[in-house]
Design a protein around this motif. Structure first.
Motif, PDB file in Angstrom:
ATOM      1  N   ARG A  32      22.184  70.090  45.693  1.00 48.12           N
ATOM      2  CA  ARG A  32      21.849  68.717  45.337  1.00 48.12           C
ATOM      3  C   ARG A  32      21.484  68.739  43.869  1.00 48.12           C
ATOM      4  NH1 ARG A  32      24.184  67.194  49.614  1.00 48.12           N
ATOM      5  NH2 ARG A  32      22.986  66.523  51.409  1.00 48.12           N
ATOM      6  N   SER A  33      21.488  67.613  43.203  1.00 47.90           N
ATOM      7  CA  SER A  33      21.037  67.628  41.819  1.00 47.90           C
ATOM      8  C   SER A  33      20.068  66.495  41.529  1.00 47.90           C
ATOM      9  CB  SER A  33      22.216  67.598  40.860  1.00 47.90           C
ATOM     10  OG  SER A  33      22.751  66.313  40.785  1.00 47.90           O
ATOM     11  N   ILE A  92      13.870  70.515  45.279  1.00 49.51           N
ATOM     12  CA  ILE A  92      15.217  70.033  45.580  1.00 49.51           C
ATOM     13  C   ILE A  92      15.535  70.407  47.032  1.00 49.51           C
ATOM     14  CG2 ILE A  92      17.664  70.172  44.976  1.00 49.51           C
ATOM     15  CD1 ILE A  92      16.911  70.705  42.158  1.00 49.51           C
ATOM     16  N   PRO A  93      15.668  69.391  47.884  1.00 50.03           N
ATOM     17  CA  PRO A  93      15.950  69.719  49.278  1.00 50.03           C
ATOM     18  C   PRO A  93      17.340  70.339  49.427  1.00 50.03           C
ATOM     19  CG  PRO A  93      15.832  67.339  48.957  1.00 50.03           C
ATOM     20  CD  PRO A  93      15.600  67.965  47.633  1.00 50.03           C
ATOM     21  N   LEU A 102      23.109  62.376  51.718  1.00 49.02           N
ATOM     22  CA  LEU A 102      21.692  62.655  51.461  1.00 49.02           C
ATOM     23  C   LEU A 102      20.841  62.356  52.681  1.00 49.02           C
ATOM     24  CD1 LEU A 102      21.140  61.106  47.917  1.00 49.02           C
ATOM     25  CD2 LEU A 102      21.312  63.504  48.500  1.00 49.02           C
ATOM     26  N   ARG A 148      34.010  72.606  46.641  1.00 48.21           N
ATOM     27  CA  ARG A 148      33.096  72.042  47.624  1.00 48.21           C
ATOM     28  C   ARG A 148      33.812  71.117  48.585  1.00 48.21           C
ATOM     29  NH1 ARG A 148      27.792  69.892  44.833  1.00 48.21           N
ATOM     30  NH2 ARG A 148      27.112  69.849  46.977  1.00 48.21           N
ATOM     31  N   ARG A 186      17.218  60.180  39.173  1.00 48.64           N
ATOM     32  CA  ARG A 186      18.459  60.103  39.918  1.00 48.64           C
ATOM     33  C   ARG A 186      18.597  61.378  40.732  1.00 48.64           C
ATOM     34  NH1 ARG A 186      21.759  59.438  35.480  1.00 48.64           N
ATOM     35  NH2 ARG A 186      22.848  61.369  35.839  1.00 48.64           N
ATOM     36  N   PHE A 187      18.913  61.222  41.981  1.00 51.38           N
ATOM     37  CA  PHE A 187      19.053  62.380  42.845  1.00 51.38           C
ATOM     38  C   PHE A 187      20.381  62.222  43.550  1.00 51.38           C
ATOM     39  CE2 PHE A 187      18.123  64.493  46.953  1.00 51.38           C
ATOM     40  CZ  PHE A 187      17.956  65.759  46.450  1.00 51.38           C
ATOM     41  N   SER A 188      21.234  63.206  43.443  1.00 53.37           N
ATOM     42  CA  SER A 188      22.562  62.992  43.996  1.00 53.37           C
ATOM     43  C   SER A 188      23.118  64.239  44.650  1.00 53.37           C
ATOM     44  CB  SER A 188      23.503  62.516  42.897  1.00 53.37           C
ATOM     45  OG  SER A 188      23.411  63.386  41.809  1.00 53.37           O
ATOM     46  N   LEU A 189      24.226  64.014  45.361  1.00 52.71           N
ATOM     47  CA  LEU A 189      24.913  65.086  46.047  1.00 52.71           C
ATOM     48  C   LEU A 189      25.481  66.042  45.028  1.00 52.71           C
ATOM     49  CD1 LEU A 189      27.271  63.028  48.342  1.00 52.71           C
ATOM     50  CD2 LEU A 189      25.063  64.011  48.886  1.00 52.71           C
ATOM     51  N   PHE A 190      25.691  65.484  43.849  1.00 52.36           N
ATOM     52  CA  PHE A 190      26.577  66.097  42.928  1.00 52.36           C
ATOM     53  C   PHE A 190      26.051  65.958  41.551  1.00 52.36           C
ATOM     54  CE2 PHE A 190      30.327  67.695  44.398  1.00 52.36           C
ATOM     55  CZ  PHE A 190      31.145  67.896  43.316  1.00 52.36           C
ATOM     56  N   LEU A 191      26.200  66.964  40.744  1.00 47.60           N
ATOM     57  CA  LEU A 191      25.672  66.845  39.408  1.00 47.60           C
ATOM     58  C   LEU A 191      26.344  65.738  38.626  1.00 47.60           C
ATOM     59  CD1 LEU A 191      23.873  68.551  37.323  1.00 47.60           C
ATOM     60  CD2 LEU A 191      26.072  68.255  36.224  1.00 47.60           C
ATOM     61  N   PHE A 217      26.972  62.873  39.162  1.00 42.05           N
ATOM     62  CA  PHE A 217      26.547  61.486  39.225  1.00 42.05           C
ATOM     63  C   PHE A 217      25.053  61.385  39.226  1.00 42.05           C
ATOM     64  CE2 PHE A 217      26.353  57.071  40.408  1.00 42.05           C
ATOM     65  CZ  PHE A 217      27.272  56.610  39.493  1.00 42.05           C
TER      66      PHE A 217
END
Lengths: 179, 467
Positions: free
Chosen positions: A20-21, A47-48, B258, B376, B460-465, B467
């Protein structure tokens, strides 16, 4: 561009779907990003991991020593979990060191230990084991990492440290910068 | 002098401006001539009692302003003042309000005020739906009594997704699967005041459709935006293989969301069958997307419907070919530009929904294009590394511009002390307007910039860097 999760290169099985980021910005009134620095302390965040991670069961063994190849390009932390019904000395060494330079006396049935990403950096091989163990015990080893992407789209780990609160559900990170 | 931040939400009515009780009021004041440097601001609120016999309004100071500072009221000591709709909601009997700003400088006070009259949301009407049972292909009729308003729109209650919008009180729709399916009609007057009318629940079961290119061109031949939106949902539900059993089939294994855990059906097919299947669906999806006509944006609801369609089209990120990604990203970008154009005509609530959907669209597109490069996501048969990389680079480049527009759109409605966050399976975004000083203290950070300036703090927290 490098793969985020190191795929198939590490002895420790890494699942490429687990990352995750997190991104933090301060914007001025024109919505431009404002640079800022950390004070003496680092910024701490969690970071989960992907909730779909299937945690592999602990491995039952009676072998005294185990070796791990640390052949990832990026620094990783190594986390140990050991269940044993006896007292032992937990030992580890890096690369071609002839003797175990580090040891810990353990007399608890569930023992956890970690080597953070700064302790493993530059090493290619890690050997660990339970000295004086001639009975069966269970163990599990996993890795973690905290990285940022630099302007050249390369993953880097400098300035980031994996923290002691890392577990199987989240990574604990300390950062001296927010790049 | 002062005026509303969102002009269209305050309309002149000689003595009183009309104001909607369903959304927040944001005002800003400015000096006509140059303002003295040493000055202080304070905003006061009054409610009015009208003496109709003497045609006179008696103003009574609302004495709880301080108690609700940073709860209902924001920026009370600045040029910008915001009152959330909680004020109107809690004091529904009060129909007239006055917002006054006092400038204090050099021992002198100068004040200015704006009077508001509540624009009551539409009332005295009803809506119904017929039949109460049907399939995904059934045409349901929604019939409202004539509320004498600008627009009617139909939403699902639980997911708050738009299904149709119409300027006339009767319209036909195809509905998503649901047992029961709860729906409401949003009734919007010419000044954007809103009433939600909840319909009796309906039951919609799945009716099999055979996906083919012929079917697609047939379905999309209609020119009505609503019909096209509903067809996109019907087809993408089929392509995404959504069923109501709460299990996700193997065809939708991709970067996991997420939120909510995904149950993957085991031993369904071998890996080669899985790869074959996603390639087949990716091809079908591409041929479908190519047929979707260009649609103009006729209202805020049209922007909501079209952005939702894009989320549905991109939802399964392992089935998006380069052509699909090119077409869809272009559409997402066009809608983002439309958002900027419509911004002055929208309430905060409208902006929230549209920004959320556009964020999801971009997140899906960027996940789909970068996923295979980062190993991925499953690689499709059409894979050519250089082409994929080229497309990824061009889309990644647009990312900052998109985030800039979406962030600014929300920020326009966030006064000092206010925050807002979006939580979707694809992305988490939180925005807060705060003084630099208090933010640095809270985060234990330092900066050599002016500490008094007001900044926006974004996480911002995302699946992917990307975004």
């Amino acid at each position: 561009m490098e793969p985020l999760a190191v795929y198939g290169r590490s002895l420790i099985e890494s699942n490429t779907n687990l990352s995750r980021s997190l991104s933090i910005s301060i914007l001025d009134q024109n919505r431009n990003e404002i640079p800022f620095e950390t004070n003496s302390n680092s910024i701490e965040f969690f970071i989960p991991r992907d909730p779909n991670l299937r945690i592999p069961p602990m491995i039952l063994t009676n072998e005294t020593f185990h070796s791990l190849n640390l052949t990832t390009d990026l620094p990783i932390s190594i986390h140990f979990e050991i269940k044993a019904n006896f007292s032992y000395r937990f030992v580890y060494k890096f690369d071609k060191q002839s003797t175990f330079t580090n040891s810990i006396e353990v007399n608890q049935s569930y023992f956890t230990f970690m080597l953070d990403n700064q302790q493993t950096v530059g090493h290619r091989l890690l050997i660990f084991g339970l000295e004086e163990a001639n009975q069966e015990y269970e163990y599990r080893v996993y890795s973690s990492g905290c990285y940022y992407l630099n302007k050249e789209n390369e993953w880097k780990g400098d300035g980031l440290r994996v923290g002691p609160k890392t577990n199987l559900s989240h990574s604990h990170c300390f950062s001296t910068h927010l790049t | 002098m002062y005026r509303c931040v969102i002009k269209s939400l305050c309309s002149p009515n000689v003595e009183f401006q009309k104001v909607n009780p369903t959304t927040q009021v944001a005002l800003f004041s400015y000096c006509v001539n140059e303002c003295p440097k040493e000055k202080k601001f304070i905003w006061n609120i009054y409610f009015g009692q009208i003496d109709s016999a003497q045609n006179f309004t008696k103003w009574i100071l609302f004495d709880q302003t301080t108690n609700f500072e940073n709860i209902w009221f924001f920026g009370r000591n600045t040029t910008n003042f915001t009152s959330t709709n909680d004020l109107f909601d809690h004091f529904r009997n009060e129909t007239h309000w006055k917002f006054e700003v006092i400038y204090q400088f050099e021992g002198m006070n100068s004040s200015s005020a704006l009077n508001f009259e509540i624009n009551p949301p539409p009332s005295n009407g009803s809506c119904e739906i017929y039949p109460r049972n049907g399939t995904t292909k059934t045409l349901f009729s929604v019939t409202c009594s004539d509320w004498k308003v600008k627009e009617y729109s139909l939403f699902t209650t639980t997911t708050k997704q738009i299904i149709a919008f119409s300027p006339i009180p009767s319209f036909e729709v195809r509905l998503p699967i649901g047992n029961p399916l709860d729906l409401f009609v949003e009734i919007r007057d010419y000044l954007n005041a809103i009433t939600e009318f909840h319909l009796l629940p309906v039951t919609v079961v799945k009716e099999e459709i055979n996906l083919s290119k012929e079917l697609f061109s047939d379905l999309l031949s209609n020119e009505n935006q609503n019909t096209i939106g509903q067809m996109i949902r019907l087809i993408t539900d089929e392509l995404n293989q959504i069923d109501i059993s709460n299990e996700i089939p193997l065809t939708s294994i991709f970067i996991s969301p997420l939120t909510n855990q995904v149950n993957i059906r085991n031993n369904q097919s071998t890996r080669s069958e899985f790869v074959k299947e996603i390639n087949r669906l990716a091809d079908l999806r591409e041929s479908f997307i190519k047929l979707i006509p260009e649609m103009t944006i006729v209202s805020v609801n049209s922007l909501k419907l079209q952005s939702l369609s894009l989320v549905q089209l991109t939802d399964t990120t392992n089935q998006l070919t380069r052509t699909t990604l090119q077409i869809v990203s272009q559409k997402c970008f066009q809608l983002t530009e439309e958002l900027e154009f419509w911004l002055e005509k929208m309430t905060f609530e409208d902006v929230q929904m549209i920004v959320t959907q556009l964020l999801q669209c971009f997140s899906n597109v960027l996940t789909a294009v970068n996923g295979p490069l980062q190993k991925r996501i499953e690689i499709l048969d059409e894979w050519v590394f250089d082409f994929q990389k080229e497309l990824a680079d061009s889309l990644n480049e647009k990312r900052n511009q998109i985030i800039f527009i979406l962030t600014s759109s929300l920020n326009l409605h966030l006064n000092l002390g206010q925050n807002y966050s979006i939580e979707t399976p694809q992305v988490f975004l939180s925005l807060e307007t705060i003084s630099l000083q208090s933010l640095l203290n809270r985060m234990n950070l330092s900066s050599n910039l002016n500490q008094n300036q007001i900044v926006s703090f974004r996480v911002r927290f995302s699946l992917f860097l990307f975004f």
